[in-house]
Design a protein around this motif. Structure first.
Motif, PDB file in Angstrom:
ATOM      1  N   ALA A  49      31.977  50.577 -14.781  1.00 45.80           N
ATOM      2  CA  ALA A  49      30.767  50.412 -15.521  1.00 45.80           C
ATOM      3  C   ALA A  49      29.670  51.404 -14.625  1.00 45.80           C
ATOM      4  O   ALA A  49      29.065  51.975 -15.618  1.00 45.80           O
ATOM      5  N   GLY A  50      30.060  51.831 -13.458  1.00 41.29           N
ATOM      6  CA  GLY A  50      29.387  52.809 -12.814  1.00 41.29           C
ATOM      7  C   GLY A  50      29.512  54.110 -13.404  1.00 41.29           C
ATOM      8  O   GLY A  50      28.655  55.106 -13.423  1.00 41.29           O
ATOM      9  N   CYS A  51      30.729  54.361 -13.647  1.00 38.22           N
ATOM     10  CA  CYS A  51      31.114  55.652 -14.408  1.00 38.22           C
ATOM     11  C   CYS A  51      30.429  55.918 -15.677  1.00 38.22           C
ATOM     12  O   CYS A  51      29.865  56.945 -15.975  1.00 38.22           O
ATOM     13  N   GLY A  52      30.291  54.944 -16.271  1.00 37.87           N
ATOM     14  CA  GLY A  52      29.473  54.854 -17.650  1.00 37.87           C
ATOM     15  C   GLY A  52      28.241  55.066 -17.487  1.00 37.87           C
ATOM     16  O   GLY A  52      27.308  55.746 -18.262  1.00 37.87           O
ATOM     17  N   ALA A  53      27.696  54.510 -16.504  1.00 35.38           N
ATOM     18  CA  ALA A  53      26.156  54.758 -16.104  1.00 35.38           C
ATOM     19  C   ALA A  53      26.009  56.077 -15.843  1.00 35.38           C
ATOM     20  O   ALA A  53      24.813  56.640 -16.406  1.00 35.38           O
TER      21      ALA A  53
ATOM     22  N   GLY B 213      28.100  70.548 -16.054  1.00 37.63           N
ATOM     23  CA  GLY B 213      29.492  70.030 -15.421  1.00 37.63           C
ATOM     24  C   GLY B 213      29.166  69.423 -14.078  1.00 37.63           C
ATOM     25  O   GLY B 213      30.018  68.472 -13.506  1.00 37.63           O
ATOM     26  N   ALA B 214      28.497  70.360 -13.200  1.00 41.34           N
ATOM     27  CA  ALA B 214      28.214  70.043 -11.913  1.00 41.34           C
ATOM     28  C   ALA B 214      27.445  68.762 -11.542  1.00 41.34           C
ATOM     29  O   ALA B 214      27.560  67.882 -10.770  1.00 41.34           O
ATOM     30  N   THR B 215      26.507  68.575 -12.572  1.00 41.19           N
ATOM     31  CA  THR B 215      25.562  67.331 -12.511  1.00 41.19           C
ATOM     32  C   THR B 215      26.567  65.965 -12.855  1.00 41.19           C
ATOM     33  O   THR B 215      26.383  64.967 -12.244  1.00 41.19           O
ATOM     34  N   LEU B 216      27.761  66.262 -13.649  1.00 40.48           N
ATOM     35  CA  LEU B 216      28.677  65.099 -13.907  1.00 40.48           C
ATOM     36  C   LEU B 216      29.303  64.739 -12.772  1.00 40.48           C
ATOM     37  O   LEU B 216      29.566  63.752 -12.508  1.00 40.48           O
ATOM     38  N   LEU B 217      29.924  66.014 -11.783  1.00 38.12           N
ATOM     39  CA  LEU B 217      30.736  65.783 -10.950  1.00 38.12           C
ATOM     40  C   LEU B 217      29.975  65.272  -9.603  1.00 38.12           C
ATOM     41  O   LEU B 217      30.598  64.632  -9.024  1.00 38.12           O
ATOM     42  N   ARG B 218      28.515  65.118  -9.902  1.00 31.13           N
ATOM     43  CA  ARG B 218      27.842  64.528  -8.739  1.00 31.13           C
ATOM     44  C   ARG B 218      27.372  63.257  -9.209  1.00 31.13           C
ATOM     45  O   ARG B 218      27.512  62.329  -8.497  1.00 31.13           O
ATOM     46  N   ASP B 219      26.889  62.887 -10.466  1.00 34.24           N
ATOM     47  CA  ASP B 219      26.331  61.655 -10.740  1.00 34.24           C
ATOM     48  C   ASP B 219      27.470  60.679 -11.121  1.00 34.24           C
ATOM     49  O   ASP B 219      27.293  59.526 -10.941  1.00 34.24           O
ATOM     50  N   VAL B 220      28.644  60.969 -11.778  1.00 34.07           N
ATOM     51  CA  VAL B 220      29.586  60.004 -12.022  1.00 34.07           C
ATOM     52  C   VAL B 220      30.223  59.334 -10.739  1.00 34.07           C
ATOM     53  O   VAL B 220      30.309  58.339 -10.586  1.00 34.07           O
ATOM     54  N   PRO B 221      30.672  60.207  -9.578  1.00 33.20           N
ATOM     55  CA  PRO B 221      31.156  59.571  -8.570  1.00 33.20           C
ATOM     56  C   PRO B 221      30.008  58.921  -7.827  1.00 33.20           C
ATOM     57  O   PRO B 221      30.529  57.831  -7.367  1.00 33.20           O
TER      58      PRO B 221
ATOM     59  N   ALA C 167      25.090  59.048  -1.768  1.00 33.03           N
ATOM     60  CA  ALA C 167      24.357  60.140  -1.732  1.00 33.03           C
ATOM     61  C   ALA C 167      25.023  61.287  -0.781  1.00 33.03           C
ATOM     62  O   ALA C 167      25.382  62.578  -1.280  1.00 33.03           O
ATOM     63  N   VAL C 168      25.439  60.838   0.624  1.00 35.54           N
ATOM     64  CA  VAL C 168      26.358  61.644   1.390  1.00 35.54           C
ATOM     65  C   VAL C 168      27.639  62.001   0.855  1.00 35.54           C
ATOM     66  O   VAL C 168      27.920  63.051   1.051  1.00 35.54           O
TER      67      VAL C 168
ATOM     68  N   CYS D 224      29.027  68.418  -4.172  1.00 38.22           N
ATOM     69  CA  CYS D 224      28.633  68.571  -5.573  1.00 38.22           C
ATOM     70  C   CYS D 224      27.070  68.689  -5.605  1.00 38.22           C
ATOM     71  O   CYS D 224      26.710  69.792  -6.648  1.00 38.22           O
ATOM     72  N   ASP D 225      26.448  68.303  -4.832  1.00 40.56           N
ATOM     73  CA  ASP D 225      24.790  68.562  -5.118  1.00 40.56           C
ATOM     74  C   ASP D 225      24.754  69.748  -4.597  1.00 40.56           C
ATOM     75  O   ASP D 225      23.590  70.411  -5.277  1.00 40.56           O
TER      76      ASP D 225
END
Length: 321
Positions: free
Chosen positions: A109-113, A189-197, A238-239, A244-245
């Motif tokens: 669910a978090g991944c989808g969000a 792509g970088a935003t996805l790699l940050r926000d999905v995890p 966040a940490v 990725c951020d």
């Protein structure tokens, strides 16, 4: 027990209110995070978060700490609304059997969000970073001009370049004219790699911490439990995704300081940071990001779970006397 059904408008309003309050409270720390992450070895302007904020106030005034805030305040409502509402939606869909969500389902669910929110997050971050970092670039050029003036043998002084003050409207227009819609989605792509995890870590951790403070007779946790759970889960997530951020921030910065590296993509950026600045560079701004995310999501969860929007909608729907 299945999750209580909440209307979509209420979810969107709650998310928007939470985002506006949170961003207003923590934006100066976010500005410091961006500037700390963008500065490279040999071109260090700031030694810490407090040093960055003090120098920003001295050179740009108090409101200099809020450069780029208008973009966030405009777009944070749909961004937070999508994130929170999408997580609720996926949790509801995954718990239709009436059973408590398992950890893998919570993570799904978090991944989808996280995936849904980048529709708004990427252009918001793209514009915000240009506005936040403009002061650092201008200050660096001013220092260079002062050094050149001091070293010049002739008595004539070298004028510092005029500090440009771009606006979000100008940046958006220039990006669309020169690069099309893809310009606003640089670093997707970088935003996805940050926000999905981030969402995979945050939402399950929050749900379980929030559950610990809820007694069997209560339908939802006390507000302070939701706040603390949001703070702890937000800072931990966040940490965890800070490397990725850092890469995302570098990729989305269109202007570079003197002698600073340029990057062709995520892997090229990560490789150059590792080679030129060392592995510790991936933790730049980590404590700033934790200080931003903790209250931001703590406030968000309190507003969301107190159901402020539900109360407002109920008042609007009551028949007039």
């Amino acid at each position: 027990m299945a999750d209580k059904q909440i209307s979509l408008p209420a979810k969107l309003i709650n998310g928007g209110i939470a985002g506006l309050i949170g961003v207003t409270c923590v934006f100066p720390i976010d500005l410091a995070k961006t500037r700390l992450q963008n500065q490279q070895n040999g071109q260090r302007m700031y030694s810490s978060m407090s040093d960055c904020l003090i120098k920003t106030i001295r050179s740009e005034g108090y409101f200099g700490m809020y450069r780029g805030a208008a973009v966030n305040l405009t777009l944070v409502t749909p961004e937070k609304a999508i994130k929170l509402a999408a997580n609720d939606f996926f949790r509801h869909q995954l718990s239709k059997d009436g059973q408590k969500l398992t950890l893998p389902k919570e993570m799904l669910a978090g991944c989808g969000a996280g995936t849904c929110q980048v529709i708004v997050t990427t252009p918001m971050e793209m514009l915000k970073i240009q506005l936040q970092d403009a002061g650092r670039i201008a200050a660096q050029k001013k220092i260079l001009a002062t050094q050149l003036s001091a070293q010049a043998s002739a008595p004539t002084s070298v004028e510092a370049p005029a500090a440009s003050r771009p606006t979000a409207t100008q940046l958006t227009r220039d990006l669309l004219r020169n690069r099309g819609i893809a310009g606003l989605y640089k670093g997707l792509g970088a935003t996805l790699l940050r926000d999905v995890p981030f969402s995979i870590v945050y939402f399950p951790l929050f749900a379980n911490l929030d559950q610990l403070g809820r007694s069997a007779s209560e339908e939802k946790s006390p507000f302070y439990v939701s706040f603390l759970a949001g703070c702890v889960a937000g800072s931990a997530a966040a940490v965890a995704v800070n490397p990725c951020d850092v890469v995302k921030t570098r990729l989305q910065s269109l202007q570079r300081g003197i002698n600073e590296d340029t990057y062709s993509g995520f892997l090229d950026c990560a490789r150059k940071i590792w080679q030129h600045e060392g592995p510790s560079a991936f933790l730049k701004g980590a404590y700033c990001r934790a200080l931003v995310i903790a209250p931001l999501f703590g406030i968000a969860q309190v507003v969301y779970f107190l159901g402020i929007a539900e109360s407002l909608l109920q008042l609007l729907q009551e028949p007039q006397a």
